[in-house]
Design a protein around this motif. Sequence first.
Motif, mmCIF file in Angstrom:
data_model
loop_
_atom_site.group_PDB
_atom_site.id
_atom_site.type_symbol
_atom_site.label_atom_id
_atom_site.label_comp_id
_atom_site.label_asym_id
_atom_site.label_seq_id
_atom_site.Cartn_x
_atom_site.Cartn_y
_atom_site.Cartn_z
ATOM 1 N N GLN A 26 2.156 1.742 -3.529
ATOM 2 C CA GLN A 26 1.134 2.293 -4.421
ATOM 3 C C GLN A 26 0.899 3.772 -4.159
ATOM 4 O O GLN A 26 0.640 4.540 -5.093
ATOM 5 C CB GLN A 26 -0.169 1.514 -4.237
ATOM 6 N N THR A 27 1.003 4.171 -2.910
ATOM 7 C CA THR A 27 0.742 5.571 -2.563
ATOM 8 C C THR A 27 1.928 6.471 -2.894
ATOM 9 O O THR A 27 1.761 7.551 -3.477
ATOM 10 C CB THR A 27 0.406 5.686 -1.066
ATOM 11 N N ARG A 28 3.131 6.028 -2.549
ATOM 12 C CA ARG A 28 4.312 6.878 -2.698
ATOM 13 C C ARG A 28 5.084 6.621 -3.993
ATOM 14 O O ARG A 28 5.826 7.489 -4.447
ATOM 15 C CB ARG A 28 5.275 6.630 -1.520
ATOM 16 N N THR A 55 0.834 -1.206 0.000
ATOM 17 C CA THR A 55 0.000 0.000 0.000
ATOM 18 C C THR A 55 0.865 1.251 0.000
ATOM 19 O O THR A 55 0.554 2.244 -0.693
ATOM 20 C CB THR A 55 -0.926 -0.001 1.233
ATOM 21 N N GLN A 56 1.960 1.220 0.744
ATOM 22 C CA GLN A 56 2.884 2.355 0.761
ATOM 23 C C GLN A 56 3.505 2.572 -0.615
ATOM 24 O O GLN A 56 3.673 3.718 -1.069
ATOM 25 C CB GLN A 56 3.989 2.120 1.802
#
Length: 329
Positions: free
Chosen positions: A113-115, A110-111
Amino acid sequence: MPPRREDPEIARLVSEQILAALPNIVSQVAAGLNANQANNQGTTANRDCTYKGFRACNPKEFHGTEGAVGLLTWIEGMESVLHISKCAEGRKVEFAACLLQGRALTWWNTQIQTRGREATNGLTWEEFKKLLKEEYCPRSEIQKLEAELWNHEMKESDVDSYTARFHELAKLVPHLVSPEENRIDRYVWGLAPEIRGNVTSANPKTLQDAVNLATKLTNNAIRSGSFANDKVKGKRRMEEPVRRNYSERGGKAQKMIRNFGVQSQTGEKGKGTYPKCGKCNYHHSGRCIICFRCNKGGHFAKDCKIGGSRTCHECGSPNHFRITCPKLN
């Protein structure tokens, strides 16, 4: 042959040429050495910073279900692996993230995909640790560890268990015992009162000095019996065999007394240690037992075998009761 004479002018020219060429020779030699050293360093760096070398140190995986203590322990172990493998600063997060599994791996994806992958892998080790702690170390769990360290005290004379747990808590919440002076003060504060004053007076400069001194003083106090609880325990340990032997001896004596009493009671009827009664001719204590039916001693009227139901207890006649006995009327 006569010795050959050297021309001073030729010798002077040769010396000047050597001196002129010497700086170039020194520069060439130094450059060669630097090049070899750089090549060796590059080879070593490439060898030590590979992922294969990192995994060869057997780092542990993190699943995200171990709780706050599990995460802090994993981070501590991971830092040791990164140091041993000589992992470069820019590769630490990338290598460590490969050990995230299960719930932790889902969080890391998730990190990414976000960053973005470059941004996440470009995080510093301290930034990576901060993200993990925010996710898997609730403030309530950290507060429990802080409270345990703050109230951690030595139990009786068990200095080894106290020291071991202190080291564990100090690693989990290092901000409470930083710098080193605070760590020493907190360790000394939790020692038993019997040795705390002596350790404080010695003013140890390092935590290891304080631990060594506390262990030595504790051993001396145990030998001299300075610990109150150990005194009580030692006294109990010494008294237990005595009490047990005394109980055994008392039990045997009581058993003998009981057996003796049984034997005395089951002896020949009418004989014993009591004086002989002049009324009933039996040995007994207290009031003499007289049968109202036969007017003899040694038994009650209900146990009397002489006469019937109309026996006079006064004269022994079976024809009337005592109340109508001619002797009384």
